[in-house]
Design an enzyme around this catalytic site. Sequence first.
Site, PDB file in Angstrom:
ATOM      1  CG  ASP A 120      -0.158  -0.096   2.530  1.00  0.00           C
ATOM      2  OD1 ASP A 120       0.786  -0.903   2.609  1.00  0.00           O
ATOM      3  OD2 ASP A 120      -0.500   0.636   3.480  1.00  0.00           O
ATOM      4  CE  LYS A 134      -0.979   0.899   6.414  1.00  0.00           C
ATOM      5  NZ  LYS A 134       0.439   0.822   6.024  1.00  0.00           N
ATOM      6  CD  GLU A 157       0.892   0.368  10.447  1.00  0.00           C
ATOM      7  OE1 GLU A 157       2.101   0.363  10.188  1.00  0.00           O
ATOM      8  OE2 GLU A 157       0.017   0.302   9.559  1.00  0.00           O
ATOM      9  CD  GLU A 161       6.248   2.112  11.652  1.00  0.00           C
ATOM     10  OE1 GLU A 161       7.437   1.839  11.456  1.00  0.00           O
ATOM     11  OE2 GLU A 161       5.445   2.375  10.730  1.00  0.00           O
ATOM     12  CE  LYS A 201       1.796  -3.334   8.937  1.00  0.00           C
ATOM     13  NZ  LYS A 201       1.631  -3.120   7.481  1.00  0.00           N
ATOM     14  CB  SER A 256       0.832  -6.766   8.344  1.00  0.00           C
ATOM     15  OG  SER A 256       0.381  -5.882   7.322  1.00  0.00           O
ATOM     16  CE1 TYR A 268       2.868   1.554   3.585  1.00  0.00           C
ATOM     17  CE2 TYR A 268       5.100   1.133   4.275  1.00  0.00           C
ATOM     18  CZ  TYR A 268       3.902   0.676   3.788  1.00  0.00           C
ATOM     19  OH  TYR A 268       3.741  -0.650   3.497  1.00  0.00           O
TER      20      TYR A 268
END
Length: 392
Positions: free
Chosen positions: A67, A179, A219, A221, A261, A330, A392
């Site tokens: 993604d 996500k 998620e 992170e 995640k 993932s 990302y």
Amino acid sequence: MASASFVKLNTSSSPFIGQRSFNQRSRSSSRSPAARVSVIRAGSYSEELVQTAKTIASPGRGILAIDESNATCGKRLASIGLDNTEANRQAYRQLLLTTPGLGQYISGSILFEETLFQSTTDGKKMVDCLREQNIVPGIKVDKGLVPLPGSNNESWCQGLDGLASRSAEYYKQGARFAKWRTVVSIPCGPSALAVKEAAWGLARYAAISQDNGLVPIVEPEILLDGDHSIDTTLEVAERVWAEVFYYLAENNVMFEGILLKPSMVTPGADHKEKADPETIAKYTLTMLKRRVPPAVPGIMFLSGGQSEMEATLNLHAMNQSPNPWHVSFSYARALQNSVLKAWQGRPENVEAGQKALLARAKANSLAQLGKYSAEGESEDAKKGMFVKGYTY
């Protein structure tokens, strides 16, 4: 209500959680208990959400994350000398999604919006390529990170505006999970403001996703950037996940219809001492057991810049004894790095690229089952992929 109580019991033990704010919540609850009674719901999609989550969290399988934004995908292509064009992105993602036998090891794939609505060069929808192998199509729904005013040079994740209508369209196109990635930086604090913003944004996104038939991947992170110890990472992770689950409960998110995640609990990338897989597994599972209700079906770890082999070894170590949830992967870079090197953008190398993907997917499948061996791994698989300040 049981899930909400679990969070309150555990968050109070963390030195990072503002006792004042949590005590205020408790007093408010005691004054008007009727106002605090709520029903966890996910609209008319409840049964479907549970089934989708269970399908993704199935034994020996995990998620292929492709993604990346067009800009980030362009960096991947540039590493093998390709221009960042739609045709090249299509060719690369077609290679990944049409790999024969992929569904044996992969249960879901997170797509960028371009790919969700894209077809192969033969005219077949990308989502149909996944469905044919019993792989659930997913979609990245956040709109990226922007500076958070009033914070310690931290970020917040945008994308809630229009999310309901976009999610409905994604569902019509075949997506069944979503996500939303936000980040927490340990070198920047993290500030209470940044943690609360991350948790609230994830909770609102999760509620909106479930209301539109999409299983939300949650998620937050915790970035590898920094020279902090693994103990510091553990404390921050406990703080972040306590806040996340508090707000998930506040927003009536059905825990049986979500997936997590998380980052693995590791030392900072610049810390002088590296941790072995057994230590990382011990710290990570300790954090999860303290914070994550067993109602959650699956924990799908991100690789976060670890080498392909490190990510697989750490996952293997976490599956050496039974866990309350499906503990799997993932991965993006930790599944794709070898593929790009084998493919090199050449049509005659498509099969070699697909074999590389299957090899990494199988390795992580074995790790999910606790049966992985690093014997025979290539030197490339051992090379770290951490990038400071990675976007990302």
